[in-house]
Design a protein around this motif. Structure first.
Motif, PDB file in Angstrom:
ATOM      1  N   THR A 239       0.830  -1.201   0.000  1.00  0.00           N
ATOM      2  CA  THR A 239       0.000   0.000   0.000  1.00  0.00           C
ATOM      3  C   THR A 239       0.867   1.255   0.000  1.00  0.00           C
ATOM      4  O   THR A 239       2.094   1.182  -0.123  1.00  0.00           O
ATOM      5  N   ASN A 240       0.206   2.404   0.107  1.00  0.00           N
ATOM      6  CA  ASN A 240       0.891   3.699   0.098  1.00  0.00           C
ATOM      7  C   ASN A 240       1.674   3.947  -1.191  1.00  0.00           C
ATOM      8  O   ASN A 240       2.611   4.745  -1.209  1.00  0.00           O
ATOM      9  N   LEU A 241       1.283   3.292  -2.291  1.00  0.00           N
ATOM     10  CA  LEU A 241       1.979   3.520  -3.552  1.00  0.00           C
ATOM     11  C   LEU A 241       1.886   4.980  -3.978  1.00  0.00           C
ATOM     12  O   LEU A 241       2.845   5.541  -4.521  1.00  0.00           O
ATOM     13  N   ALA A 242       0.736   5.604  -3.738  1.00  0.00           N
ATOM     14  CA  ALA A 242       0.569   7.010  -4.110  1.00  0.00           C
ATOM     15  C   ALA A 242       1.487   7.909  -3.296  1.00  0.00           C
ATOM     16  O   ALA A 242       2.044   8.886  -3.823  1.00  0.00           O
ATOM     17  N   VAL A 243       1.634   7.611  -2.018  1.00  0.00           N
ATOM     18  CA  VAL A 243       2.539   8.402  -1.178  1.00  0.00           C
ATOM     19  C   VAL A 243       3.963   8.251  -1.694  1.00  0.00           C
ATOM     20  O   VAL A 243       4.730   9.221  -1.759  1.00  0.00           O
ATOM     21  N   LYS A 244       4.309   7.043  -2.085  1.00  0.00           N
ATOM     22  CA  LYS A 244       5.656   6.799  -2.612  1.00  0.00           C
ATOM     23  C   LYS A 244       5.855   7.465  -3.970  1.00  0.00           C
ATOM     24  O   LYS A 244       6.993   7.792  -4.334  1.00  0.00           O
ATOM     25  N   ASP A 245       4.770   7.677  -4.712  1.00  0.00           N
ATOM     26  CA  ASP A 245       4.885   8.454  -5.956  1.00  0.00           C
ATOM     27  C   ASP A 245       5.397   9.856  -5.666  1.00  0.00           C
ATOM     28  O   ASP A 245       6.205  10.404  -6.437  1.00  0.00           O
ATOM     29  N   ILE A 246       4.915  10.452  -4.581  1.00  0.00           N
ATOM     30  CA  ILE A 246       5.382  11.798  -4.226  1.00  0.00           C
ATOM     31  C   ILE A 246       6.861  11.764  -3.863  1.00  0.00           C
ATOM     32  O   ILE A 246       7.616  12.698  -4.173  1.00  0.00           O
ATOM     33  N   VAL A 247       7.295  10.698  -3.222  1.00  0.00           N
ATOM     34  CA  VAL A 247       8.723  10.546  -2.929  1.00  0.00           C
ATOM     35  C   VAL A 247       9.516  10.481  -4.228  1.00  0.00           C
ATOM     36  O   VAL A 247      10.572  11.109  -4.366  1.00  0.00           O
ATOM     37  N   THR A 248       8.998   9.736  -5.210  1.00  0.00           N
ATOM     38  CA  THR A 248       9.654   9.672  -6.515  1.00  0.00           C
ATOM     39  C   THR A 248       9.733  11.057  -7.148  1.00  0.00           C
ATOM     40  O   THR A 248      10.757  11.428  -7.743  1.00  0.00           O
ATOM     41  N   ALA A 249       8.664  11.836  -7.025  1.00  0.00           N
ATOM     42  CA  ALA A 249       8.672  13.198  -7.561  1.00  0.00           C
ATOM     43  C   ALA A 249       9.742  14.046  -6.883  1.00  0.00           C
ATOM     44  O   ALA A 249      10.431  14.842  -7.537  1.00  0.00           O
ATOM     45  N   LEU A 250       9.885  13.893  -5.571  1.00  0.00           N
ATOM     46  CA  LEU A 250      10.925  14.629  -4.848  1.00  0.00           C
ATOM     47  C   LEU A 250      12.310  14.198  -5.302  1.00  0.00           C
ATOM     48  O   LEU A 250      13.219  15.041  -5.452  1.00  0.00           O
ATOM     49  N   GLN A 251      12.492  12.917  -5.532  1.00  0.00           N
ATOM     50  CA  GLN A 251      13.787  12.430  -6.012  1.00  0.00           C
ATOM     51  C   GLN A 251      14.087  12.956  -7.412  1.00  0.00           C
ATOM     52  O   GLN A 251      15.244  13.279  -7.724  1.00  0.00           O
ATOM     53  N   PHE A 252      13.062  13.073  -8.238  1.00  0.00           N
ATOM     54  CA  PHE A 252      13.229  13.662  -9.562  1.00  0.00           C
ATOM     55  C   PHE A 252      13.687  15.112  -9.452  1.00  0.00           C
ATOM     56  O   PHE A 252      14.615  15.553 -10.155  1.00  0.00           O
ATOM     57  N   LEU A 253      13.050  15.866  -8.559  1.00  0.00           N
ATOM     58  CA  LEU A 253      13.427  17.266  -8.381  1.00  0.00           C
ATOM     59  C   LEU A 253      14.869  17.398  -7.908  1.00  0.00           C
ATOM     60  O   LEU A 253      15.577  18.344  -8.290  1.00  0.00           O
ATOM     61  N   GLN A 254      15.312  16.478  -7.068  1.00  0.00           N
ATOM     62  CA  GLN A 254      16.696  16.522  -6.616  1.00  0.00           C
ATOM     63  C   GLN A 254      17.665  16.448  -7.789  1.00  0.00           C
ATOM     64  O   GLN A 254      18.740  17.044  -7.766  1.00  0.00           O
ATOM     65  N   LYS A 255      17.279  15.747  -8.852  1.00  0.00           N
ATOM     66  CA  LYS A 255      18.143  15.597 -10.012  1.00  0.00           C
ATOM     67  C   LYS A 255      18.136  16.821 -10.930  1.00  0.00           C
ATOM     68  O   LYS A 255      19.173  17.180 -11.511  1.00  0.00           O
ATOM     69  N   VAL A 256      16.982  17.483 -11.071  1.00  0.00           N
ATOM     70  CA  VAL A 256      16.857  18.483 -12.136  1.00  0.00           C
ATOM     71  C   VAL A 256      16.801  19.931 -11.664  1.00  0.00           C
ATOM     72  O   VAL A 256      17.041  20.849 -12.465  1.00  0.00           O
ATOM     73  N   LEU A 257      16.476  20.171 -10.400  1.00  0.00           N
ATOM     74  CA  LEU A 257      16.281  21.558  -9.963  1.00  0.00           C
ATOM     75  C   LEU A 257      17.476  22.468 -10.221  1.00  0.00           C
ATOM     76  O   LEU A 257      17.297  23.624 -10.651  1.00  0.00           O
ATOM     77  N   PRO A 258      18.723  22.031  -9.963  1.00  0.00           N
ATOM     78  CA  PRO A 258      19.840  22.948 -10.210  1.00  0.00           C
ATOM     79  C   PRO A 258      19.904  23.445 -11.651  1.00  0.00           C
ATOM     80  O   PRO A 258      20.350  24.576 -11.901  1.00  0.00           O
ATOM     81  N   SER A 259      19.444  22.649 -12.586  1.00  0.00           N
ATOM     82  CA  SER A 259      19.463  23.066 -13.996  1.00  0.00           C
ATOM     83  C   SER A 259      18.515  24.235 -14.254  1.00  0.00           C
ATOM     84  O   SER A 259      18.695  24.983 -15.215  1.00  0.00           O
ATOM     85  N   PHE A 260      17.504  24.390 -13.395  1.00  0.00           N
ATOM     86  CA  PHE A 260      16.528  25.469 -13.557  1.00  0.00           C
ATOM     87  C   PHE A 260      16.791  26.638 -12.604  1.00  0.00           C
ATOM     88  O   PHE A 260      16.001  27.576 -12.533  1.00  0.00           O
ATOM     89  N   GLY A 261      17.880  26.560 -11.850  1.00  0.00           N
ATOM     90  CA  GLY A 261      18.198  27.613 -10.897  1.00  0.00           C
ATOM     91  C   GLY A 261      17.693  27.340  -9.502  1.00  0.00           C
ATOM     92  O   GLY A 261      17.672  28.247  -8.661  1.00  0.00           O
ATOM     93  N   GLY A 262      17.285  26.104  -9.219  1.00  0.00           N
ATOM     94  CA  GLY A 262      16.727  25.774  -7.920  1.00  0.00           C
ATOM     95  C   GLY A 262      17.730  25.148  -6.974  1.00  0.00           C
ATOM     96  O   GLY A 262      18.706  24.522  -7.390  1.00  0.00           O
ATOM     97  N   ASP A 263      17.476  25.313  -5.682  1.00  0.00           N
ATOM     98  CA  ASP A 263      18.299  24.755  -4.614  1.00  0.00           C
ATOM     99  C   ASP A 263      17.585  23.515  -4.078  1.00  0.00           C
ATOM    100  O   ASP A 263      16.469  23.601  -3.556  1.00  0.00           O
ATOM    101  N   THR A 264      18.210  22.358  -4.190  1.00  0.00           N
ATOM    102  CA  THR A 264      17.569  21.107  -3.771  1.00  0.00           C
ATOM    103  C   THR A 264      17.361  21.015  -2.264  1.00  0.00           C
ATOM    104  O   THR A 264      16.603  20.165  -1.809  1.00  0.00           O
TER     105      THR A 264
END
Length: 568
Positions: free
Chosen positions: A207-232
């Motif tokens: 269960t909690n697959l949807a909650v873990k989807d949000i974790v995946t989204a956060l992990q994605f942001l950790q990879k790409v945010l600096p390219s857009f000027g963001g601080d992880t």
């Protein structure tokens, strides 16, 4: 004790069905016969001079030019809006049916699109047309203003939509993040996640697959945010209703604490609590009985028609309170305190863990009004009021509530007048499900090491669907969801009060994203909560809200919350 029949037992109307664009549901007077737009393509209703239709069906019009950004995952293709913000729709994760998601290995537009103006299809839900949804739905939309694109170290606000965990998307009305990103000089990421049984009811028991989807989204942001000027290191989670509930669940996941720094929870239904594993298993067994596959038959489950899953999910959602009284009728599909991923109920049923993140909690003045006035379209007399309270709360809570002045049975004041107890029901539901458990949560958070700022919206903007409820249109009413467009700055033709509150909230959010403190400029001092006084600031008003029955000795003590009664 009668089974849990919450005052917001029809909260699907208040926090999910009414959260949808008008073309996706049937209002009381009958269905709106309009075709749904094809994401990313021009639609007839986007060029006709009907602002309401444009607002509902064409929320992302006005793009002017394409733009690209180089990321570790490949080239990001986006579009620049007329206000200068760049919008990037992207697939952040991949997941097979009922499997945990993982971060994508390359930058992809949603749903195999080749046009960067295309918007993501919604996750499967019963209220949308097949052509507008897909199981390949783990997408987000990034909004990046020019001030961030040309710099570095900007904070990010990741918004999680509401919808009672069964409906909603990143393209819901009002969720265009361009204005919010520009005003806060931050990156705004609006994310979507798997819904209903696909997000919480893997037949094998995961269960909690949807909650873990949000974790995946956060992990994605950790990879790409600096390219857009963001601080992880400066990611704040924000969301409304079940989106706020999702953030509360993530606050109870120690393993992901390093992925975000703070949280903004708007109108979280905290009275419900998380499910425990026993309740979840009861619901899971019921769901499994509704589908034609053995839980161990992976091939059958993979090939099961999507309509069969959605129908079984809807049956579970509709009948949840009958299947398990503790699950309730409003959100029987929701995060589960499984003890391994989510490790605490984060409520008053167990020792509260030590915490450190700053959080901002808000509710609106009339949270329960859409539910009460949709369920009871005619005045509620004293007899029916007593019955509703008794069926909702049972013994001894009913007796205690009805002897409390603000909740007591209304009396006829003059011959010929009609008693209407709907205002009492609305106030009671607002206190029970939203306001008072939120304040209790604030006290617990402070007592265990965190800083909290509590607010109450007394100015709002009528959200699509609430305009079908006359009570929500009355002067001074602020119904569930009426805070969304205020925060995003997407109120059509705002009044001076709405415009002022939007400016204030966006300035406060900008400060909070950077410092964990919403105090800024010349706005009124927002005092952080203490264990004795949560200092609820009136948002759109002056001063602080009165405590009312949200005291430590009333809700949660003299009258217990549902999560206490059912030990969930």
């Amino acid at each position: 004790m009668v089974g849990l029949v919450s005052l917001v037992s029809v909260a699907l109307f208040a926090s999910s069905i009414w959260a949808l664009p008008a073309a996706r549901h049937s209002p009381p007077e009958g269905p709106l016969k309009l075709p749904l737009p094809d994401p990313g393509k021009n639609n007839l209703f986007c060029v006709v001079p009907f602002p309401v239709i444009q607002k509902l069906l064409c929320p992302r019009q006005g793009t002017s030019s394409q733009t690209t950004v180089t990321t570790p995952l490949g080239t990001a293709h986006g579009v620049s809006d007329t206000d200068g913000a760049a919008r990037f729709a992207v697939k952040y994760g991949s997941a097979s049916r009922w499997q945990e998601s993982s971060v994508v290995s390359s930058w992809e537009l949603p749903n195999g699109a080749t046009d960067p103006t295309a918007l993501p299809l919604t996750c499967p839900q019963n209220t949308t047309a097949d052509s507008t949804m897909s199981e390949d739905c783990l997408s987000m939309i990034l909004y990046v203003p020019p001030s961030v694109q040309s710099g570095s170290g900007a904070p990010t606000l990741m918004w999680i939509h509401g919808g009672s965990f069964i409906v909603g998307s990143a393209t819901d009305p009002g969720l265009d993040g361009s204005a919010l990103a520009a005003a806060t000089e931050s990156i705004v990421a609006v994310v979507q996640y798997r819904l209903g049984a696909l997000g919480f009811m893997d037949p094998s028991g995961n269960t909690n697959l949807a909650v873990k989807d949000i974790v995946t989204a956060l992990q994605f942001l950790q990879k790409v945010l600096p390219s857009f000027g963001g601080d992880t290191s400066k990611i704040t989670l924000a969301g409304q209703s079940s989106g706020a509930n999702m953030i509360r669940a993530l606050l109870a996941v120690p393993s992901v604490s390093s992925l975000f720094q703070s949280g903004i929870l708007q109108s979280d239904t905290m009275d419900y609590g998380f499910l425990n594993m026993d309740i979840q298993q009861t619901l899971q067994d019921f769901f499994n009985s509704q589908i034609s596959c053995d839980p161990s038959d992976s091939e059958c489950l993979s090939n099961l028609p999507l309509d069969d899953i959605l129908n079984a999910s809807q049956t579970l959602s509709d009948d949840g309170g009958d299947i398990s009284a503790a699950a309730g009728l409003a959100e029987p599909i929701r995060p589960v305190n499984d003890g391994s991923f989510i490790t605490s109920p984060l409520d008053s049923t167990a020792p509260f863990p030590q915490v450190s993140k700053p959080i901002l909690l808000s509710t609106v003045l009339n949270e329960a009004m859409p539910t009460i006035y949709s369920e009871f379209t005619d005045p509620v007399d004293s007899s029916l009021y007593t019955t509703v309270v008794n069926v909702t709360f049972g013994t001894p809570r009913t007796e205690r509530i009805l002897t409390t002045a603000v909740y007591e049975v209304p009396q006829q004041t003059a011959a010929g007048t009609t008693v209407d107890a709907r205002p009492q029901l609305s106030n009671l539901g607002t206190d029970q499900v939203w306001r008072c458990p939120t304040w209790t949560f604030a006290r617990n958070w402070v007592q265990n090491g965190g800083q909290v700022f509590v607010g109450l919206y007394v100015v709002g903007a009528t959200y699509p669907g609430n305009d079908q409820i006359p009570a929500c249109l009355e002067n001074g009413a602020v119904c569930h969801e009426d805070d969304i467009e205020i925060v995003f700055g997407t109120v059509p033709s705002p009044t001076s009060a709405q415009a002022a509150l939007t400016q204030e909230m966006q300035a406060r959010y900008s400060a909070f994203l950077r410092t964990g403190d919403p105090n800024t400029g010349s706005f009124a001092k927002w005092t952080p909560a203490t264990t004795d006084d949560v200092h609820p600031l009136l948002l759109g008003g002056s001063g602080e809200a009165s405590v009312g029955q949200c005291t430590t000795s009333y809700w949660g003590d003299f009258v217990q919350y549902d999560y206490q009664v059912f030990d969930i």
